[in-house]
Scaffold this motif. Sequence first.
Motif, mmCIF file in Angstrom:
data_model
loop_
_atom_site.group_PDB
_atom_site.id
_atom_site.type_symbol
_atom_site.label_atom_id
_atom_site.label_comp_id
_atom_site.label_asym_id
_atom_site.label_seq_id
_atom_site.Cartn_x
_atom_site.Cartn_y
_atom_site.Cartn_z
ATOM 1 N N THR A 258 -53.508 -20.711 2.169
ATOM 2 C CA THR A 258 -52.133 -20.596 2.654
ATOM 3 C C THR A 258 -51.401 -19.386 2.083
ATOM 4 O OG1 THR A 258 -51.294 -22.050 0.907
ATOM 5 C CG2 THR A 258 -51.922 -23.091 2.989
ATOM 6 N N LYS A 259 -51.931 -18.797 1.015
ATOM 7 C CA LYS A 259 -51.288 -17.634 0.408
ATOM 8 C C LYS A 259 -51.788 -16.304 0.970
ATOM 9 C CE LYS A 259 -50.213 -19.924 -3.907
ATOM 10 N NZ LYS A 259 -50.432 -19.969 -5.356
ATOM 11 N N LEU A 260 -52.723 -16.370 1.931
ATOM 12 C CA LEU A 260 -53.312 -15.136 2.450
ATOM 13 C C LEU A 260 -52.676 -14.651 3.745
ATOM 14 C CD1 LEU A 260 -57.102 -15.766 1.749
ATOM 15 C CD2 LEU A 260 -55.424 -14.561 0.337
ATOM 16 N N SER A 261 -51.801 -15.455 4.350
ATOM 17 C CA SER A 261 -51.133 -15.021 5.578
ATOM 18 C C SER A 261 -49.810 -15.765 5.735
ATOM 19 C CB SER A 261 -52.017 -15.267 6.804
ATOM 20 O OG SER A 261 -52.168 -16.638 7.049
ATOM 21 N N VAL A 262 -49.012 -15.300 6.660
ATOM 22 C CA VAL A 262 -47.717 -15.930 6.931
ATOM 23 C C VAL A 262 -47.905 -17.405 7.287
ATOM 24 C CG1 VAL A 262 -45.730 -15.933 8.494
ATOM 25 C CG2 VAL A 262 -46.650 -13.762 7.640
ATOM 26 N N SER A 263 -48.851 -17.672 8.197
ATOM 27 C CA SER A 263 -49.057 -19.046 8.660
ATOM 28 C C SER A 263 -50.006 -19.838 7.763
ATOM 29 C CB SER A 263 -49.617 -19.045 10.085
ATOM 30 O OG SER A 263 -50.941 -18.509 10.094
ATOM 31 N N GLY A 264 -50.913 -19.160 7.080
ATOM 32 C CA GLY A 264 -51.931 -19.851 6.296
ATOM 33 C C GLY A 264 -52.925 -20.578 7.183
ATOM 34 N N LYS A 265 -53.113 -20.067 8.425
ATOM 35 C CA LYS A 265 -53.926 -20.774 9.415
ATOM 36 C C LYS A 265 -54.917 -19.849 10.106
ATOM 37 C CE LYS A 265 -50.170 -24.005 10.402
ATOM 38 N NZ LYS A 265 -49.230 -24.483 11.414
ATOM 39 N N ILE A 266 -55.861 -20.503 10.814
ATOM 40 C CA ILE A 266 -56.793 -19.820 11.697
ATOM 41 C C ILE A 266 -56.437 -20.216 13.123
ATOM 42 C CG2 ILE A 266 -59.215 -19.609 12.395
ATOM 43 C CD1 ILE A 266 -59.966 -20.140 9.495
ATOM 44 N N ILE A 267 -56.433 -19.266 14.025
ATOM 45 C CA ILE A 267 -56.011 -19.499 15.405
ATOM 46 C C ILE A 267 -56.803 -20.633 16.060
ATOM 47 C CG2 ILE A 267 -57.563 -17.805 16.461
ATOM 48 C CD1 ILE A 267 -55.041 -17.013 18.202
ATOM 49 N N ASN A 268 -56.121 -21.386 16.926
ATOM 50 C CA ASN A 268 -56.746 -22.493 17.649
ATOM 51 C C ASN A 268 -56.188 -22.483 19.077
ATOM 52 O OD1 ASN A 268 -57.235 -25.080 18.818
ATOM 53 N ND2 ASN A 268 -57.551 -25.929 16.757
ATOM 54 N N ALA A 269 -56.976 -22.002 20.027
ATOM 55 C CA ALA A 269 -56.522 -21.863 21.414
ATOM 56 C C ALA A 269 -56.151 -23.216 22.025
ATOM 57 C CB ALA A 269 -57.587 -21.181 22.260
ATOM 58 N N TYR A 270 -56.964 -24.220 21.783
ATOM 59 C CA TYR A 270 -56.709 -25.548 22.356
ATOM 60 C C TYR A 270 -55.357 -26.089 21.899
ATOM 61 C CZ TYR A 270 -57.291 -30.577 23.165
ATOM 62 O OH TYR A 270 -57.114 -31.878 23.547
#
Length: 141
Positions: free
Chosen positions: A114-126
């Motif tokens: 969570t500290k590596l990006s604004v969202s702390g997430k990996i994209i999920n198209a679904y």
Amino acid sequence: DGKKTSNFITVGASDEDNTGGRLPASFSNYSKEYVDIFAPGVNIYSTSMNNTYESVDGTSFAGPVVSGVSALLKSFFPKLTPQQIIEIILLSGNAIPDQVKIPGAENEKTTSFTKLSVSGKIINAYEAVKLALQWEVEKRF
């Protein structure tokens, strides 16, 4: 003026899994302030020279994944603004609660994903499409 514009998204490259804490690709850019979300960027099967294909790595392969999800959302929900598309993508990604190795860091230092990006997430198209459908029902656009 030093401010981030609201109509583009910055992308880090994620690895295939978190084996050995390498969920962010070892070469990826990252920043809690400047990288918005991660997308697959390792072992991407792509066209190559002389009518061949090969597996390649790079943030330059993660960016098109996010562009594709953005295009998918815009094609099905044409009233969405760029800012709404970005918000949907950031909200709907997969949160990663694990400790991961910091890309490029010496001594295998780890941190929360969570500290590596604004969202702390990996994209999920679904999940992005599901959220856009929910917003459409709620008449947010």
